[in-house]
Design a protein around this motif. Structure first.
Motif, mmCIF file in Angstrom:
data_model
loop_
_atom_site.group_PDB
_atom_site.id
_atom_site.type_symbol
_atom_site.label_atom_id
_atom_site.label_comp_id
_atom_site.label_asym_id
_atom_site.label_seq_id
_atom_site.Cartn_x
_atom_site.Cartn_y
_atom_site.Cartn_z
ATOM 1 N N HIS A 120 1.336 -7.345 1.123
ATOM 2 C CA HIS A 120 0.353 -6.366 0.662
ATOM 3 C C HIS A 120 -0.998 -7.062 0.559
ATOM 4 N N SER A 171 0.946 -3.833 6.485
ATOM 5 C CA SER A 171 1.165 -2.387 6.553
ATOM 6 C C SER A 171 -0.042 -1.664 7.144
ATOM 7 N N SER A 172 0.236 -0.609 7.895
ATOM 8 C CA SER A 172 -0.852 0.200 8.444
ATOM 9 C C SER A 172 -1.685 0.852 7.346
ATOM 10 N N ASN A 173 -1.155 0.917 6.130
ATOM 11 C CA ASN A 173 -1.924 1.467 5.018
ATOM 12 C C ASN A 173 -3.019 0.523 4.533
ATOM 13 N N ILE A 174 -3.189 -0.609 5.202
ATOM 14 C CA ILE A 174 -4.351 -1.447 4.936
ATOM 15 C C ILE A 174 -5.631 -0.631 5.099
ATOM 16 N N ARG A 175 -5.576 0.388 5.949
ATOM 17 C CA ARG A 175 -6.769 1.202 6.179
ATOM 18 C C ARG A 175 -7.167 1.956 4.911
ATOM 19 N N GLY A 205 -8.298 -1.544 10.162
ATOM 20 C CA GLY A 205 -7.239 -2.551 10.183
ATOM 21 C C GLY A 205 -7.296 -3.494 11.368
ATOM 22 N N LEU A 207 -0.341 -3.784 12.813
ATOM 23 C CA LEU A 207 -0.198 -2.903 11.663
ATOM 24 C C LEU A 207 1.188 -2.285 11.731
ATOM 25 N N ALA A 218 8.270 0.496 3.986
ATOM 26 C CA ALA A 218 7.120 0.838 3.147
ATOM 27 C C ALA A 218 7.577 0.980 1.702
ATOM 28 N N PRO A 229 5.214 1.415 -1.267
ATOM 29 C CA PRO A 229 3.959 1.549 -2.006
ATOM 30 C C PRO A 229 4.197 1.831 -3.487
ATOM 31 N N ALA A 282 -0.470 -0.281 0.369
ATOM 32 C CA ALA A 282 -0.098 -1.051 1.558
ATOM 33 C C ALA A 282 1.048 -2.022 1.310
#
Length: 294
Positions: A79, A102-106, A126, A132, A150, A152, A157
């Motif tokens: 993370h 993780s693609s949720n870095i965005r 990202g 990602l 995932a 979260p 992320a």
């Protein structure tokens, strides 16, 4: 949610490296069949007061990888850490490998890009990372299968990485006597964290779990390895079948009493850039200190 395949018959070689300054455990995870490896949650050292960065922790990883004649294929971030800085670019420059998160870095980049007033030149897609990962994605460390789940809640992320018969949970869980991570950072959510913990606890009971942090509750020695079975039975925050409602109430009340991690401001600026230190318009490495932003 996609099902994540588990291959308990595959056993990785796991070497932990504990950093007492941040209570972080980094790992070199290698495939005995091919001598390929991954680094999980590396640490870059910072003397915040002096404004000085060094690499003693990363050099320990590099020395081990060289001693064992390993090939670094992956540099994994579970993370965007708020309590230590990543050494990913330093490792990549010296040993190669792809940096993954993780693609949720965005989501993190968008949130903290605004908090740090990063401007339009800061990319929020990202692209600072080499890969990602989506929920259920697979990759390989040599011939060793690895899967990303995932998880979260602590942050958007957060991911757990299942590698053979081991899972690296980041800050989703601590050792049974440590409980769970906070969920009050921007984008955090106690209910989502509970659901993510249940995903981890749905893995086979004999699955080995490796922590990103340990703080030695009660003065005990530092530990970093446990099992799904032990967490289900004994975790002080979620063990014994604690309900989602009770966990949310407990976590929310507890988080309201916690102070911010001492390295949160430099850590977030660096880690959302895949470990690169931001620079000012003259090219000098420079960190910002936003006031009352968190």
């Amino acid at each position: 949610m996609p099902e994540v395949p588990v291959q308990m018959n595959r056993v990785a070689t796991i070497e932990p490296f504990f950093d007492p300054a941040t209570n972080t455990i980094s790992y070199v995870v290698s495939d005995p069949q091919t001598a390929s490896c991954a680094v999980i949650d590396s640490v870059m050292d910072i003397d915040h007061a002096a404004g000085r960065i060094t690499f003693e922790n990363a050099d320990r990883l590099i020395a081990y990888i060289a001693e064992k004649n390993l090939t670094l294929e992956w540099i994994i971030e579970t993370h965007v850490h708020a309590d230590h800085l990543s050494a990913a670019p330093y490792l990549q420059d010296r040993l190669g490998g792809k940096i993954a998160i993780s693609s949720n870095i965005r989501v993190i980049q968008d949130t903290f890009g605004k908090i740090f007033n990063e401007g339009t030149e800061f990319r929020r897609d990202g692209s600072q990372f080499d890969r990602l990962l989506e929920d259920g994605d697979s990759y390989a460390i040599g011939s060793l299968p690895a899967f990303a789940i995932a998880t979260p809640g602590h942050t958007p992320a957060c991911m757990t990485h299942v590698i053979g018969n081991a899972a690296f949970v980041g800050d989703t869980l601590f050792m049974p006597d440590g409980g769970s991570a906070r969920a009050d950072f921007p984008g955090g959510d106690a209910g989502v964290l509970y659901d993510s913990i249940q995903r981890v606890l749905s893995l086979p009971e004999e699955m080995r779990l490796f922590m990103c942090h340990d703080y030695g509750p009660g003065g005990r020695e530092i530990r970093w390895e446990t099992t799904v079975a032990a967490e289900k039975a004994d975790n002080i925050h979620v063990g014994g079948g604690r309900s989602r409602e009770a966990f949310i109430r407990f976590r929310t009340e507890r988080d309201a009493r916690l102070g911010m991690p001492k390295l949160i401001l430099p850590s977030l600026q660096v880690n959302m850039r895949a470990g690169e230190v931001p620079r000012d318009e003259d090219g000098r490495a420079m960190l910002k200190l936003p006031i009352n932003a968190l």
